[in-house]
Design an enzyme around this catalytic site. Sequence first.
Site, mmCIF file in Angstrom:
data_model
loop_
_atom_site.group_PDB
_atom_site.id
_atom_site.type_symbol
_atom_site.label_atom_id
_atom_site.label_comp_id
_atom_site.label_asym_id
_atom_site.label_seq_id
_atom_site.Cartn_x
_atom_site.Cartn_y
_atom_site.Cartn_z
ATOM 1 N N GLU A 73 5.111 21.449 6.489
ATOM 2 C CA GLU A 73 4.313 20.644 5.570
ATOM 3 C C GLU A 73 4.556 19.183 5.971
ATOM 4 O OE1 GLU A 73 5.589 20.377 1.523
ATOM 5 O OE2 GLU A 73 3.655 19.583 0.867
ATOM 6 N N ARG B 28 17.901 29.821 7.575
ATOM 7 C CA ARG B 28 17.743 28.438 8.016
ATOM 8 C C ARG B 28 19.087 27.896 8.471
ATOM 9 N NH1 ARG B 28 16.019 26.244 2.799
ATOM 10 N NH2 ARG B 28 15.552 24.266 3.718
ATOM 11 N N LYS C 246 14.900 17.980 2.579
ATOM 12 C CA LYS C 246 13.947 16.876 2.676
ATOM 13 C C LYS C 246 14.189 15.867 1.572
ATOM 14 C CE LYS C 246 10.001 19.199 4.769
ATOM 15 N NZ LYS C 246 8.637 19.686 4.524
#
Length: 749
Positions: free
Chosen positions: A31, A258, A268
């Site tokens: 994104e 991850r 983020k």
Amino acid sequence: MSESKDFLRVKVEEDLKAGKYTKIITRFPPEPNGFPHIGHAKSIYINFGIARDYQGHCNLRMDDTNPTTEDMRYVEALKDAVTWLGFEWNESVRFASDYFPKIYEYAVALVKMGKAYVDSLNEEEIREYRGTITQPGRRSKYAQRSVEENLELLERMKNGEFKDGEHVLRARIDMSAANMKMRDPLLYRIRHAHHFRTGDEWCIYPMYDFAHCLSDYIEGITHSICTLEFENNRDIYDWVLDALELTPPRPYQYEFARLGMNYTVMSKRKLLELVDGKYVNGWDDPRLPTIAGYKRRGYTPEAILNFCEQIGIAKANSMVDVAQLEFCIRDDLNKKVPRVMCVVDPLEVTIENYEGEEEIEASYYPHDVPKEGSRKLPFSNTIYIERDDFMETPPEGYYRLTPNQSVRLKGAYILTCKEVIKDENGVIKQIKAVYHPDSRSGNDTSGIKVKSAIHWVSAKHAKQVELRLYERLYKVDMPESLEDLNPDSLHVIKNAFIEPAVIEQKPDVRFQFERQGYFYADPIDYTDAKPVFNKIVGLKDSWNKKVEKKEPAEKPTQTKKVVVEGEVAPMSESELKLYDRYINELNLNSEISNILARDAKLSSFYEESLNILNSPVSLANIVANEVARELKQNEVIKFTPTQIAGLVKMIDEETISSKIAKQVFEQMVQNGENPEDIVQSKGLVQISDPNVIEPLIDEVIAKNQDNIAKYKAGNKNLFGFFVGAVLKATAGKANPKIVNQLVEQKLSS
RNA sequence: UGGGGAUUAGCCAAGCGGUAAGGCAACUGGUUUUGGUCCAGUCAUUCAGGGGUUCGAAUCCCUUAUCCCCAUCCA
């Protein structure tokens, strides 16, 4: 590729082999709402790497379905990251927003099929109706709207006739699903917001769960690889694609863990906080784990790629040690970059018996780096050495310059300290020394032995440079908040001195400053007038480590972790009755009795087989173990209690070994064949004759003399190896008990 | 009254019933005009705990514990 394949590649190969797909197509779908970090690098490496390994391709797709957080700036950063890492995406960059018209059509289709409806509950109500993790939700009354009404409402939503939040489109799935994600997930929401690509064309935007799977399908993706937190979303992924009855092939989603790394943050939100709050200098601050940060710091793509390769791909949440990354960059730079001398913390040395100046030819590379190139090192009677490289009262094991210990100036002469000059505070200001004229590097006839060579620069010729030294951004290994920031993560050294060739010749942009570490000419702030170098990573330093370790005598408080045993749920009365019967009448052990008694399906299967063959213990064992597994994994089983009884009979009569029985059982699971027929047709009757087995053992022993030696030396684990090898020689048909006995005899003789 | 993942050395990670791979870290020793590199070697009798099945279990069965994810109109 490493010798062992990760589970994703195993799956890809399976699918290819089975003909499920003819070409592998993956995608990297970020994104665009933040800068990519090393975790993205892992994902990039996986997605582009798999595509490359199997001659497929990988798309770069921006998952831009939320107009309020996304920006073209991030798109560029993402493209840069992929390119810098050396990958090429297929055709042009894709955007989920390009598919908005198509996705809308699918939404209409779903409505027409009665599988989606427009809900008009407000946000709070929706949350409330969803229920909780332990309580089922309930469906909105609006779910009863007719297809026509839903269609009209959806159309009007699209046309902008409603305000934000007035309506949403939801999938009609199951409000009491155990998986919360399946409780009629939202498909579209109204957002009168400006989208960075589609502008004001749309005022409804698809949710991730709806847009992602369809984008994958539209692009012909075969393997949609994402991180673990999307595991719960896989059910929707599958539901949407199935519900739409699309023409195959369709993509499937797979999840991996991850990347987590100690002393760094990867979310983020936290990275944005650091940048926005000016705790660091922008997204490319070299202390940040962003790709831009590593790039600015001087990391190479090769090092990062190699790191991704080394850490592997799995499904367990893990925390990789930054030391692993640091190893990768050192390992890469070691074989690539020129060695030069730079004094970080200068201490002036006057060489009293040297006059004039000279130039010394010195190679840029050490003997073990097979590269060509050299420069001239100016030498004079005033030089700078590293303050650390002199000690008046050295600890034991100190190899460098002291009043009583000479040292070599790397590439030049041997130096002996004569006098230490201090200021009024006792700080050493200068050293007076002498050099040994006959000790020149390359033709040393002095016969003086020194313990080490230190780096230096000629004071008159050296160039002043700025050094930016970075330490860990966080002082704790699992940082959580801003309070964990390391206040000393950045040191700017304004007056370091470097040999002139680095500035004048510019043989490279990355260097090893001898005995210090690897440095990178800052791509932005470096000018000829004011050269700036970033420290990429230090050299391994076993001296410093030794010194530090002497100070605190750390105690290895290894407390064995205590495991608390929980309580087992009690049995019901009828279960208890069965349990009693198994223990007392049939002589089963408590474990097996327990398993059988607690599972109605298993116990009835067991009882049925018991009617056919009176071998309660053997039957119980196989039912509680093997049958239980099949019953757990499959709803329908192809074999019957009668067949199990037949199988057990053969075991009891020693027609077959329990090892063969497993093999037979496997086939029964596959096709429901009778065990006797399987044994018959495959000739699986076991071999128990020692006269047949013994020669085989001799053969195995003869072929594995090295292992025999190890075994006799005490590695008793190897026993299984020999038994296994003999068994293999008979395709598993040898009676393992006999083999065991015989091997035992042979090995002990 | 939940569901879904996971658990192998200090950190990653292979392994899929028959000898516990490999990398990082750490620790010896050798080479070295970088206390770097390189080279040689050491580092899990045991796979979260307990039980069971088997000649044989990290692998199959049962059970307990611990950690992660899910109740955004984020992705």
